[in-house]
Design an enzyme around this catalytic site. Sequence first.
Site, PDB file in Angstrom:
ATOM      1  N   ALA A 155       0.820  -1.216   0.000  1.00 46.54           N
ATOM      2  CA  ALA A 155       0.000   0.000   0.000  1.00 46.54           C
ATOM      3  C   ALA A 155       0.853   1.265   0.000  1.00 46.54           C
ATOM      4  CB  ALA A 155      -0.918  -0.015   1.216  1.00 46.54           C
TER       5      ALA A 155
ATOM      6  N   ALA B 206      -4.664  -3.427   1.313  1.00 45.36           N
ATOM      7  CA  ALA B 206      -5.119  -3.788   2.658  1.00 45.36           C
ATOM      8  C   ALA B 206      -3.962  -3.599   3.626  1.00 45.36           C
ATOM      9  CB  ALA B 206      -5.602  -5.238   2.691  1.00 45.36           C
TER      10      ALA B 206
ATOM     11  N   HIS C 288       4.221   0.527  12.497  1.00 42.00           N
ATOM     12  CA  HIS C 288       4.387   0.468  11.047  1.00 42.00           C
ATOM     13  C   HIS C 288       3.085   0.801  10.305  1.00 42.00           C
ATOM     14  CE1 HIS C 288       6.909  -0.781   7.726  1.00 42.00           C
ATOM     15  NE2 HIS C 288       5.943  -1.520   7.240  1.00 42.00           N
TER      16      HIS C 288
HETATM   17  N1  INI Z   1       1.841  -3.133   2.927  1.00 43.34           N
HETATM   18  C1  INI Z   1       0.519  -3.362   2.845  1.00 43.34           C
HETATM   19  O1  INI Z   1      -0.072  -3.191   1.779  1.00 43.34           O
HETATM   20  N2  INI Z   1      -0.190  -3.751   3.930  1.00 43.34           N
HETATM   21  C2  INI Z   1       0.409  -3.951   5.136  1.00 43.34           C
HETATM   22  O2  INI Z   1      -0.308  -4.332   6.103  1.00 43.34           O
HETATM   23  C3  INI Z   1       1.801  -3.709   5.264  1.00 43.34           C
HETATM   24  N3  INI Z   1       2.466  -3.900   6.521  1.00 43.34           N
HETATM   25  O3  INI Z   1       1.806  -4.163   7.519  1.00 43.34           O
HETATM   26  O4  INI Z   1       3.687  -3.816   6.609  1.00 43.34           O
HETATM   27  C4  INI Z   1       2.518  -3.293   4.108  1.00 43.34           C
HETATM   28  N4  INI Z   1       3.839  -3.058   4.144  1.00 43.34           N
HETATM   29  C5  INI Z   1       4.672  -2.954   2.963  1.00 43.34           C
HETATM   30  C6  INI Z   1       4.696  -1.548   2.369  1.00 43.34           C
HETATM   31  O5  INI Z   1       3.427  -1.197   1.851  1.00 43.34           O
HETATM   32  C7  INI Z   1       5.708  -1.407   1.232  1.00 43.34           C
HETATM   33  O6  INI Z   1       5.418  -2.323   0.203  1.00 43.34           O
HETATM   34  C8  INI Z   1       7.154  -1.629   1.662  1.00 43.34           C
HETATM   35  O7  INI Z   1       7.464  -0.841   2.785  1.00 43.34           O
HETATM   36  C9  INI Z   1       8.129  -1.268   0.517  1.00 43.34           C
HETATM   37  O8  INI Z   1       7.988   0.079   0.111  1.00 43.34           O
END
Ligand code: INI
Length: 185
Positions: free
Chosen positions: A59, A83, A91
């Site tokens: 996201a 989601a 985080h």
């Molecule tokens: N990305 C999500 O879409 N949902 C989550 O719940 C989530 N958590 O919990 O960490 C999540 N993390 C990854 C983030 O969106 C990036 O893809 C990542 O940080 C790389 O930029």
Amino acid sequence: MDNIRTINGDLIARDLRFAIVASRFNDLVVDSLIRGAVDALLRHGASEKQIELIRVPGAFDLPFVVRRVAGSKRYDAVIALGAVIRGATPHFDYVAGQCAAGLARASDETGVPVAFGVLTTETIEQAFERAGTKAGNKGADAAIAVQVPHTDPNQPLPSVTCATAAPSGWIWDIGLQTRRGVGHV
Ligand code: INI
């Protein structure tokens, strides 16, 4: 009410080009949101040719890609799906906050409607409830919300569409920017 001038948005997806930008993170949930969004578009007159699906890692990554997609002039509207589910650390707040703010900015900067179909839930159960089970399908809601009304180019211009679909009656609430001011539907 009878004497109030009313402009109703059409729930018609025919002739519009849609991009669905969806994250892979929590894909069991997000795939259901995608199915809901596609189903809603098809039931409102779109064909599969009018829809393109673009996947991103998570996201947090949605705004960057949505900004480029919306700025490409290839689409009339963008549906962002994802989601974010709370874990044991802060985080969640960073991912969800940046995602929502970035998507709003992408819409503002490009003038292309971007629907916010990103779940932000405390638990995985809450996410599933909103992805096609007992609390509806927020992907479908987002797809319906983003459809822009067809207007004559000389008529009020649909600009940023802030449409909300009420699950009970598919009631629209569309912000129309007219040449003379802002009318609200
Ligand atoms: N990305 C999500 O879409 N949902 C989550 O719940 C989530 N958590 O919990 O960490 C999540 N993390 C990854 C983030 O969106 C990036 O893809 C990542 O940080 C790389 O930029």
